[in-house]
Design a protein around this motif. Structure first.
Motif, PDB file in Angstrom:
ATOM      1  N   ALA A 127       0.758  -1.350   0.057  1.00 43.41           N
ATOM      2  CA  ALA A 127       0.423   0.089   0.086  1.00 43.41           C
ATOM      3  C   ALA A 127       0.716   1.417  -0.335  1.00 43.41           C
ATOM      4  CB  ALA A 127      -1.002   0.033   1.398  1.00 43.41           C
ATOM      5  N   VAL A 128       1.723   1.442   0.500  1.00 47.18           N
ATOM      6  CA  VAL A 128       2.703   2.198   0.421  1.00 47.18           C
ATOM      7  C   VAL A 128       3.958   2.864  -0.637  1.00 47.18           C
ATOM      8  CG1 VAL A 128       5.446   3.001   1.590  1.00 47.18           C
ATOM      9  CG2 VAL A 128       3.309   2.500   2.998  1.00 47.18           C
ATOM     10  N   GLY A 129       3.707   1.579  -1.112  1.00 43.04           N
ATOM     11  CA  GLY A 129       4.273   1.806  -2.248  1.00 43.04           C
ATOM     12  C   GLY A 129       3.772   2.328  -3.291  1.00 43.04           C
ATOM     13  N   LEU A 130       2.193   1.514  -3.549  1.00 41.10           N
ATOM     14  CA  LEU A 130       1.248   2.526  -4.762  1.00 41.10           C
ATOM     15  C   LEU A 130       1.013   3.344  -4.369  1.00 41.10           C
ATOM     16  CD1 LEU A 130      -1.348  -0.731  -4.165  1.00 41.10           C
ATOM     17  CD2 LEU A 130       0.482   0.259  -6.477  1.00 41.10           C
ATOM     18  N   ASN A 131       0.926   4.339  -3.335  1.00 41.25           N
ATOM     19  CA  ASN A 131       0.977   5.514  -2.948  1.00 41.25           C
ATOM     20  C   ASN A 131       2.087   6.071  -3.476  1.00 41.25           C
ATOM     21  OD1 ASN A 131      -1.310   5.608  -1.169  1.00 41.25           O
ATOM     22  ND2 ASN A 131      -1.185   5.051  -0.010  1.00 41.25           N
ATOM     23  N   ILE A 132       3.776   5.849  -2.701  1.00 41.92           N
ATOM     24  CA  ILE A 132       4.719   6.518  -2.979  1.00 41.92           C
ATOM     25  C   ILE A 132       4.555   6.593  -4.830  1.00 41.92           C
ATOM     26  CG2 ILE A 132       7.272   6.473  -3.492  1.00 41.92           C
ATOM     27  CD1 ILE A 132       6.729   5.092  -0.925  1.00 41.92           C
ATOM     28  N   ARG A 133       4.169   5.371  -5.926  1.00 48.25           N
ATOM     29  CA  ARG A 133       3.971   5.264  -6.847  1.00 48.25           C
ATOM     30  C   ARG A 133       2.731   6.359  -7.837  1.00 48.25           C
ATOM     31  NH1 ARG A 133       1.454   3.802 -11.503  1.00 48.25           N
ATOM     32  NH2 ARG A 133       2.633   2.824 -13.110  1.00 48.25           N
ATOM     33  N   LEU A 134       1.897   6.126  -6.825  1.00 49.09           N
ATOM     34  CA  LEU A 134       1.138   7.325  -6.922  1.00 49.09           C
ATOM     35  C   LEU A 134       1.315   8.781  -6.975  1.00 49.09           C
ATOM     36  CD1 LEU A 134      -2.277   8.214  -8.106  1.00 49.09           C
ATOM     37  CD2 LEU A 134      -2.536   7.942  -5.342  1.00 49.09           C
ATOM     38  N   GLY A 135       2.310   9.341  -6.088  1.00 52.44           N
ATOM     39  CA  GLY A 135       2.685  10.340  -5.851  1.00 52.44           C
ATOM     40  C   GLY A 135       3.309  11.113  -6.566  1.00 52.44           C
ATOM     41  N   ILE A 136       4.976   9.810  -7.057  1.00 54.08           N
ATOM     42  CA  ILE A 136       4.902  10.118  -8.256  1.00 54.08           C
ATOM     43  C   ILE A 136       4.917  10.401  -9.918  1.00 54.08           C
ATOM     44  CG2 ILE A 136       6.972   9.123  -9.684  1.00 54.08           C
ATOM     45  CD1 ILE A 136       8.093   7.349  -6.818  1.00 54.08           C
ATOM     46  N   VAL A 137       3.723   9.335 -10.876  1.00 51.44           N
ATOM     47  CA  VAL A 137       3.387   9.826 -11.798  1.00 51.44           C
ATOM     48  C   VAL A 137       1.853  11.508 -12.052  1.00 51.44           C
ATOM     49  CG1 VAL A 137       0.488   9.679 -12.706  1.00 51.44           C
ATOM     50  CG2 VAL A 137       2.453   7.507 -11.768  1.00 51.44           C
ATOM     51  N   GLY A 138       1.850  11.662  -9.836  1.00 54.40           N
ATOM     52  CA  GLY A 138       1.736  12.917  -9.767  1.00 54.40           C
ATOM     53  C   GLY A 138       1.460  14.193 -10.108  1.00 54.40           C
ATOM     54  N   ALA A 139       3.045  13.161  -9.488  1.00 56.68           N
ATOM     55  CA  ALA A 139       4.471  14.863  -9.243  1.00 56.68           C
ATOM     56  C   ALA A 139       5.220  14.964 -10.600  1.00 56.68           C
ATOM     57  CB  ALA A 139       5.560  14.198  -8.560  1.00 56.68           C
ATOM     58  N   VAL A 140       4.901  13.945 -11.729  1.00 59.01           N
ATOM     59  CA  VAL A 140       5.497  14.130 -12.713  1.00 59.01           C
ATOM     60  C   VAL A 140       4.376  14.775 -13.626  1.00 59.01           C
ATOM     61  CG1 VAL A 140       5.920  12.976 -15.206  1.00 59.01           C
ATOM     62  CG2 VAL A 140       6.839  11.945 -12.740  1.00 59.01           C
ATOM     63  N   ARG A 141       3.362  14.123 -13.628  1.00 57.60           N
ATOM     64  CA  ARG A 141       2.676  15.422 -14.790  1.00 57.60           C
ATOM     65  C   ARG A 141       2.142  17.035 -14.147  1.00 57.60           C
ATOM     66  NH1 ARG A 141      -3.388  12.346 -15.491  1.00 57.60           N
ATOM     67  NH2 ARG A 141      -2.982  14.030 -17.287  1.00 57.60           N
ATOM     68  N   VAL A 142       2.644  17.252 -12.821  1.00 51.95           N
ATOM     69  CA  VAL A 142       2.544  18.808 -12.961  1.00 51.95           C
ATOM     70  C   VAL A 142       3.653  19.402 -12.882  1.00 51.95           C
ATOM     71  CG1 VAL A 142       2.498  20.520 -10.278  1.00 51.95           C
ATOM     72  CG2 VAL A 142       0.677  18.061 -10.586  1.00 51.95           C
ATOM     73  N   VAL A 143       4.851  18.557 -12.959  1.00 50.30           N
ATOM     74  CA  VAL A 143       5.966  19.307 -12.894  1.00 50.30           C
ATOM     75  C   VAL A 143       6.825  19.546 -14.255  1.00 50.30           C
ATOM     76  CG1 VAL A 143       8.704  18.827 -12.599  1.00 50.30           C
ATOM     77  CG2 VAL A 143       7.322  18.001 -11.056  1.00 50.30           C
ATOM     78  N   ARG A 144       6.066  19.809 -15.222  1.00 51.38           N
ATOM     79  CA  ARG A 144       5.447  20.674 -16.443  1.00 51.38           C
ATOM     80  C   ARG A 144       5.389  21.858 -16.102  1.00 51.38           C
ATOM     81  NH1 ARG A 144       2.058  15.598 -19.288  1.00 51.38           N
ATOM     82  NH2 ARG A 144       3.308  13.615 -18.972  1.00 51.38           N
ATOM     83  N   ARG A 145       4.244  22.107 -15.343  1.00 50.24           N
ATOM     84  CA  ARG A 145       3.852  23.764 -15.078  1.00 50.24           C
ATOM     85  C   ARG A 145       4.711  24.351 -13.954  1.00 50.24           C
ATOM     86  NH1 ARG A 145      -2.132  23.069 -16.826  1.00 50.24           N
ATOM     87  NH2 ARG A 145      -2.007  24.705 -16.197  1.00 50.24           N
ATOM     88  N   VAL A 146       4.984  25.303 -13.809  1.00 54.64           N
ATOM     89  CA  VAL A 146       5.293  26.137 -12.450  1.00 54.64           C
ATOM     90  C   VAL A 146       4.479  26.384 -11.689  1.00 54.64           C
ATOM     91  CG1 VAL A 146       6.610  28.379 -11.677  1.00 54.64           C
ATOM     92  CG2 VAL A 146       7.335  27.538 -14.121  1.00 54.64           C
ATOM     93  N   GLY A 147       3.592  26.834 -11.476  1.00 53.39           N
ATOM     94  CA  GLY A 147       2.544  27.143 -10.736  1.00 53.39           C
ATOM     95  C   GLY A 147       2.075  25.842  -9.680  1.00 53.39           C
ATOM     96  N   PRO A 148       1.830  24.319 -10.640  1.00 49.26           N
ATOM     97  CA  PRO A 148       1.565  23.481  -9.919  1.00 49.26           C
ATOM     98  C   PRO A 148       2.197  22.767  -9.319  1.00 49.26           C
ATOM     99  CG  PRO A 148       0.372  23.864 -12.116  1.00 49.26           C
ATOM    100  CD  PRO A 148       1.292  24.738 -12.032  1.00 49.26           C
ATOM    101  N   THR A 149       3.717  23.106  -9.650  1.00 50.52           N
ATOM    102  CA  THR A 149       5.073  22.691  -9.202  1.00 50.52           C
ATOM    103  C   THR A 149       5.020  23.486  -7.896  1.00 50.52           C
ATOM    104  OG1 THR A 149       5.904  22.049 -11.046  1.00 50.52           O
ATOM    105  CG2 THR A 149       7.345  22.140  -9.145  1.00 50.52           C
ATOM    106  N   ILE A 150       5.178  25.062  -8.030  1.00 51.73           N
ATOM    107  CA  ILE A 150       5.504  25.016  -6.366  1.00 51.73           C
ATOM    108  C   ILE A 150       4.634  24.594  -5.654  1.00 51.73           C
ATOM    109  CG2 ILE A 150       5.268  27.564  -5.541  1.00 51.73           C
ATOM    110  CD1 ILE A 150       6.251  28.987  -8.512  1.00 51.73           C
ATOM    111  N   THR A 151       2.582  24.940  -5.935  1.00 46.85           N
ATOM    112  CA  THR A 151       1.374  24.487  -5.396  1.00 46.85           C
ATOM    113  C   THR A 151       2.226  22.976  -3.999  1.00 46.85           C
ATOM    114  OG1 THR A 151       0.380  25.754  -6.540  1.00 46.85           O
ATOM    115  CG2 THR A 151      -0.524  24.380  -4.636  1.00 46.85           C
ATOM    116  N   MET A 152       2.201  22.070  -4.918  1.00 45.10           N
ATOM    117  CA  MET A 152       3.147  20.994  -4.628  1.00 45.10           C
ATOM    118  C   MET A 152       3.969  20.453  -3.875  1.00 45.10           C
ATOM    119  SD  MET A 152       4.236  17.320  -6.980  1.00 45.10           S
ATOM    120  CE  MET A 152       5.633  18.231  -7.400  1.00 45.10           C
TER     121      MET A 152
END
Length: 189
Positions: A127-152
């Motif tokens: 479960a921890v691994g799945l949550n970390i993976r989900l966090g990474i997937v979300g972070a990769v999608r967010v990093v493409r833009r400055v505002g969401p990256t700063i928010t994250m």
């Protein structure tokens, strides 16, 4: 002889109210209980009209607490007053309460099995691994833009590192996040 009108119908027994809400409580897994209450009270038994139950559903949704318990109290009260409300609510919550107590009791015996501890540790790690993976997937999608990256990053630092309470952090950061993305949506849309 005159036909029996709705006002002359004998009152619904507390036993009937208990039975209906008890069985709803027994099988109340996964939601959808408001629909079940409607079916049992209006469609199958004709205890209430559509207008009455819809008023109860609206009231149940605006009051604090679980909608189905609020609706149960409303229906019980309309059918038999305070005693109907108390019986309906008791019947609804008794089966899940007993099931939880029995599960806790069984857990007391099961937790002594060492193999079970290893299995639960494995499930927790997965479960921890799945949550970390989900966090990474979300972070990769967010990093493409400055505002969401700063928010994250701000949310991670405030809650994850500084241990600030989540609700105030979200109340401050969410409007800033929306504001940072708003001009981009307008220019690209």
């Amino acid at each position: 002889m005159t036909a029996t009108t709705a006002a002359e119908k004998p009152p619904i027994s507390l036993r009937e109210i208990f039975s209906v809400f008890f069985w709803i409580g027994v099988f109340s897994f996964g939601g959808g209980l408001t629909g079940w209450v409607y079916r049992e009270v209006v469609t199958k038994r004709g205890w209430m009209s559509d207008d009455e139950i819809l008023s109860g559903i609206a009231l149940a949704q605006v009051l604090p607490g679980a909608n189905v318990t609020n609706l149960t109290v409303f229906v019980g009260n309309r059918l038999r007053g305070y005693s109907g409300a108390a019986i309906a609510l008791t019947a609804l919550i008794s089966p899940p309460l007993v099931m939880c107590v029995l599960a806790l009791w069984a857990y007391g015996f099961i937790q002594q099995i060492s193999l079970l501890h290893a299995a639960v540790d494995g499930v927790a790690a997965a479960a921890v691994g799945l949550n970390i993976r989900l966090g990474i997937v979300g972070a990769v999608r967010v990093v493409r833009r400055v505002g969401p990256t700063i928010t994250m990053l701000a949310t991670f630092i405030a809650v994850g590192v500084l241990n600030w309470p989540l609700v105030p952090v979200v109340l401050v950061i969410a409007p800033l996040s929306i504001a940072s993305v708003w001009p981009w949506k307008r220019n690209n849309g």
